[in-house]
Design an enzyme around this catalytic site. Sequence first.
Site, mmCIF file in Angstrom:
data_model
loop_
_atom_site.group_PDB
_atom_site.id
_atom_site.type_symbol
_atom_site.label_atom_id
_atom_site.label_comp_id
_atom_site.label_asym_id
_atom_site.label_seq_id
_atom_site.Cartn_x
_atom_site.Cartn_y
_atom_site.Cartn_z
ATOM 1 N N ASP A 2 0.833 -1.204 0.000
ATOM 2 C CA ASP A 2 0.000 0.000 0.000
ATOM 3 C C ASP A 2 0.869 1.255 0.000
ATOM 4 O O ASP A 2 0.655 2.184 -0.792
ATOM 5 C CB ASP A 2 -0.916 -0.023 1.228
ATOM 6 C CG ASP A 2 -2.001 1.047 1.186
ATOM 7 O OD1 ASP A 2 -2.342 1.496 0.082
ATOM 8 O OD2 ASP A 2 -2.502 1.417 2.259
ATOM 9 N N GLY A 25 1.661 -10.561 3.570
ATOM 10 C CA GLY A 25 2.665 -9.746 4.233
ATOM 11 C C GLY A 25 2.360 -9.572 5.712
ATOM 12 O O GLY A 25 2.302 -10.549 6.463
#
Length: 200
Positions: A33, A118
């Site tokens: 992100d 992640g």
Amino acid sequence: MPFKIVRNDLTKMQVDAIVNTANPRPVVGAGTDAGIHAKAGPGLLAARQKIGALDVGEAAITPGFDLDAAYVIHTVGPVWRGGQYGEESSLRRCYRASLELAAQYGCKSVAFPLISSGIFGYPKDRALRVAVDTIGEFLMEHDMTVYLVVFTRADVQIGCKLFCGIAEYIADRAEMRLMRREERYVNRTVVCRAAGRFEL
């Protein structure tokens, strides 16, 4: 089949849309992100804020701004809690919702990260299997090139082993669909000839 598992930087993929593993709230998160927002520029966060909060498994689309991709598809993956809380079904919804949005916006190529693998802690081998299965199912019915972008050589190797199995299955399905179409064409031709309406 237009499905490739590659080792690359997601933000450098030359595709119509890249998929962002977004924070549920309209803020810049960590990992993928953060990298996408850094390259896209401040316009991406402003567009994301207009969307508002997203639930796990949902997806939304914005322009790509300074990215090479025309669009960014934002989806919220599940946090791994041992696999007993619907994590797999939520992860499948992420891929399906993102692919459906891409198709709706006319995208011919899409690049995914390995969603939830992640900081959300989804085991990579399981995450790879969900990704390969779900993307493969979608490509049985849609003409699109999809990339699954991973970080390590080991991820590529695991993913390719999974991919080979589903690629063979999809190829078999595609061949069966082609045979059915040819059979329907032959049957229609026979009917037309019998009715005296067949023309060359």
